[in-house]
Design an enzyme around this catalytic site. Structure first.
Site, PDB file in Angstrom:
ATOM      1  N   THR A  13       0.827  -1.210   0.000  1.00  0.00           N
ATOM      2  CA  THR A  13       0.000   0.000   0.000  1.00  0.00           C
ATOM      3  C   THR A  13       0.863   1.263   0.000  1.00  0.00           C
ATOM      4  OG1 THR A  13      -1.671  -1.213   1.244  1.00  0.00           O
ATOM      5  CG2 THR A  13      -1.868   1.172   1.242  1.00  0.00           C
ATOM      6  N   ALA A  43      11.387  -3.552  -5.548  1.00  0.00           N
ATOM      7  CA  ALA A  43      11.443  -4.995  -5.278  1.00  0.00           C
ATOM      8  C   ALA A  43      10.210  -5.428  -4.502  1.00  0.00           C
ATOM      9  CB  ALA A  43      12.697  -5.327  -4.476  1.00  0.00           C
ATOM     10  N   ARG A  49       0.477  -8.798  -8.867  1.00  0.00           N
ATOM     11  CA  ARG A  49      -0.710  -8.087  -8.354  1.00  0.00           C
ATOM     12  C   ARG A  49      -0.902  -6.741  -9.052  1.00  0.00           C
ATOM     13  NH1 ARG A  49      -1.156  -5.273  -3.303  1.00  0.00           N
ATOM     14  NH2 ARG A  49       0.867  -6.117  -2.729  1.00  0.00           N
ATOM     15  N   GLU A 129      10.311   9.475   9.136  1.00  0.00           N
ATOM     16  CA  GLU A 129       9.138  10.325   9.381  1.00  0.00           C
ATOM     17  C   GLU A 129       7.833   9.540   9.333  1.00  0.00           C
ATOM     18  OE1 GLU A 129       9.066  13.981  10.032  1.00  0.00           O
ATOM     19  OE2 GLU A 129       7.293  12.950  10.759  1.00  0.00           O
ATOM     20  N   VAL A 132       5.709   7.309  12.510  1.00  0.00           N
ATOM     21  CA  VAL A 132       4.734   7.771  13.519  1.00  0.00           C
ATOM     22  C   VAL A 132       3.808   8.821  12.897  1.00  0.00           C
ATOM     23  CG1 VAL A 132       4.405   8.820  15.799  1.00  0.00           C
ATOM     24  CG2 VAL A 132       6.487   7.500  15.343  1.00  0.00           C
ATOM     25  N   ILE A 136       1.666  13.156   9.283  1.00  0.00           N
ATOM     26  CA  ILE A 136       1.975  14.289  10.178  1.00  0.00           C
ATOM     27  C   ILE A 136       3.491  14.385  10.382  1.00  0.00           C
ATOM     28  CG2 ILE A 136       1.632  15.250  12.501  1.00  0.00           C
ATOM     29  CD1 ILE A 136      -0.852  13.480  12.769  1.00  0.00           C
ATOM     30  N   GLU A 190      -2.447  -3.012  10.321  1.00  0.00           N
ATOM     31  CA  GLU A 190      -1.188  -3.750  10.180  1.00  0.00           C
ATOM     32  C   GLU A 190      -1.486  -5.118   9.570  1.00  0.00           C
ATOM     33  OE1 GLU A 190       1.977  -2.407  11.157  1.00  0.00           O
ATOM     34  OE2 GLU A 190       0.543  -0.770  11.000  1.00  0.00           O
ATOM     35  N   LYS A 205       5.088   3.233  18.347  1.00  0.00           N
ATOM     36  CA  LYS A 205       5.217   4.647  17.961  1.00  0.00           C
ATOM     37  C   LYS A 205       5.534   5.520  19.177  1.00  0.00           C
ATOM     38  CE  LYS A 205       2.070   4.010  14.068  1.00  0.00           C
ATOM     39  NZ  LYS A 205       0.645   3.934  13.706  1.00  0.00           N
TER      40      LYS A 205
HETATM   41  N1  HSE Z   1      -1.805   0.344  11.238  1.00  0.00           N
HETATM   42  C1  HSE Z   1      -1.321   1.659  11.429  1.00  0.00           C
HETATM   43  C2  HSE Z   1      -2.470   2.520  11.927  1.00  0.00           C
HETATM   44  C3  HSE Z   1      -0.764   2.188  10.153  1.00  0.00           C
HETATM   45  O1  HSE Z   1      -3.629   2.095  11.854  1.00  0.00           O
HETATM   46  O2  HSE Z   1      -2.217   3.610  12.410  1.00  0.00           O
HETATM   47  C4  HSE Z   1       0.012   3.466  10.281  1.00  0.00           C
HETATM   48  O3  HSE Z   1       1.167   3.303  11.057  1.00  0.00           O
END
Ligand code: HSE
Length: 439
Positions: A13, A43, A49, A129, A132, A136, A190, A205
């Site tokens: 993604t 890679a 897909r 960056e 987290v 932002i 995730e 985070k």
């Molecule tokens: N799975 C994470 C979330 C993705 O929902 O915030 C972004 O780090």
């Protein structure tokens, strides 16, 4: 015009978003960088897909080492995730003299020291960056914009998936499982969504934010972590009656030479800006001793916001490549020599107000039995709600306490759960009243 080649490992993604941003914003990036940014190779194990975007012939490869070993590639972007092969790729890329950009919070919160040290020794940069807060720019803010501050507190909504679930449950009465599935379909969650809903991703985070704020490498074991899986519609409704919203918060607070480091569902006053952060939005409310309160708000997950942060790092590094400099700002912004261990406050000595929900047999004296145990543990009650009286039946009884010691609270709950009027486990949710307000 000069060309700078980068290689992308992981075409999922966020990887797809990076290709799109670099392509769609090529002109503005060229104008700001003064060079052309070229994604020379990509890679991924999956070569077939359809990602809705076409790469030029020969760009996609199943072999990440073709990128790591390519002498024409200056920056390796790791978007594989996890702490296994992703770590190998990063360490190998650094060994081969490549700068690295990663969004990998799981890896940095467990192996940050090793990765940053290796990069520093090799005179290379690691951009993170996107690790987290999605789009932002909170890492840059902590490393640069807030460099002059002692950080008093951090309150963050930093998991988009959990916030999406809690918001939908709060505003639309959605069911946990249904909303989680929608978050997965939207590409927020995730690979293992238990990381989102059990607070683990938030803890990863928070570890990175604490490292940056206090110049340390905190162990994840030192962050008290609780997710949102036990949040019930009933608690969401009662929270509203008491004037709160429930949010999964990451909290770091400097208190008397220690730092509180915790992740848990939290009742937040409905009028606080954090209470109004809904959906996949993230927000980080910081208090610095010079700047006062600042709050950062934006999309915390998803393809394009996260890609925005990744590409920002790439451009930063490319600017340094052009100037032939590196390491101007150390990864945590603290110099290597000043990074140190800090004292983390144990959750048992936390002292805040609590929300408690008891399922009791509705008969005279039930409340006095409960308040008797609470009183014996030095816990005083601020308000009580009991709804739907069913004499002799089971009813929820809800209590909000004044500041109480968590150790005492847990002992009191253990005692209360043994009372014959109690029919189920006691639910307790921590309350934060001030959230970084000036003292
Ligand atoms: N799975 C994470 C979330 C993705 O929902 O915030 C972004 O780090």
């Amino acid at each position: 015009m000069e060309k700078i080649n980068v290689g992308l490992i992981g075409f999922g993604t966020v990887g797809t978003g990076v290709v799109r941003v670099v392509r769609e914003n090529a002109g503005i990036i060229r104008d700001k960088l003064g060079a052309e940014l070229v994604i020379k190779r990509v890679a991924d194990k999956d070569l077939t897909r359809d990602r809705g975007i076409k790469l030029d012939e020969g760009v996609l490869t199943p072999d990440a080492r073709e990128i790591i070993n390519d002498p024409e590639i200056s920056v390796v972007i790791e978007l594989v995730g996890g702490t296994g092969i992703a770590r190998d790729f990063i360490m190998e890329a650094l060994s081969k003299g490549k700068h690295v950009v990663t969004a990998n919070k799981a890896l940095l919160s467990t192996h940050g020291r090793e990765i940053f040290r290796k990069a520093g020794e090799a005179g290379l940069e690691v951009g993170f960056e996107a690790s987290v807060g999605g789009g932002i720019p909170i890492i840059k803010a902590l490393r640069e914009g807030l460099v002059a501050n002692k950080i008093d507190s951090i309150y963050g909504i930093i998991n988009g998936t959990s916030n999406y679930i809690l918001s939908k449950m709060t505003n639309e009465g959605g069911k946990f499982e249904d909303v989680l599935r929608r978050a997965q379909e939207k590409g927020y969650a995730e690979a293992d969504p238990s990381y989102d809903v059990e607070g683990i991703d938030t803890a990863h985070k928070l570890a990175i934010l604490i490292d940056l704020a206090y110049g340390t490498y905190i162990s994840l074991n030192d962050i008290y972590t609780e997710g949102i899986t036990r949040i019930d519609q009933l608690d969401i409704k009662f929270a509203r009656e008491f004037g709160y919203r429930i949010k999964l918060l990451a909290i770091a607070k400097a208190v008397d030479g220690t730092v509180e480091a915790r992740v848990h569902p939290t009742m937040v006053p409905a009028e606080h800006p954090l209470a109004t952060v809904d959906g996949v939005y993230n927000a980080i409310h910081l208090r610095g001793n010079a700047v006062g309160s600042v709050m950062f708000y934006g999309l915390g997950a998803g393809m394009m916001p996260t890609a925005s942060a990744v590409v920002a790092d790439i451009v930063d590094i490319c600017r340094d490549i052009k100037k032939k400099i590196s390491g101007r700002i150390s990864p945590l912004s603290y110099t290597e020599e000043s990074v140190r261990d800090i004292k983390i406050k144990d959750i048992s000595s936390l002292e805040i107000p609590y929300y408690l929900r008891f399922l009791v047999i509705d008969k005279p004296g039930a409340l006095s039995k409960i308040s008797g145990v609470l009183g014996a543990h030095n816990i005083s009650i601020s308000s009580v709600i009991q709804k739907d009286r069913k004499i002799g039946g089971a009813v929820p009884l809800v209590v909000v306490t004044h500041n109480a010691l968590e150790r005492e609270l847990r002992n009191a709950i253990a005692e209360i759960e043994k009372l014959d009027i109690i029919l189920d486990k006691v639910v307790y949710i921590r309350i934060e009243e001030n959230l970084g307000a000036a003292n």
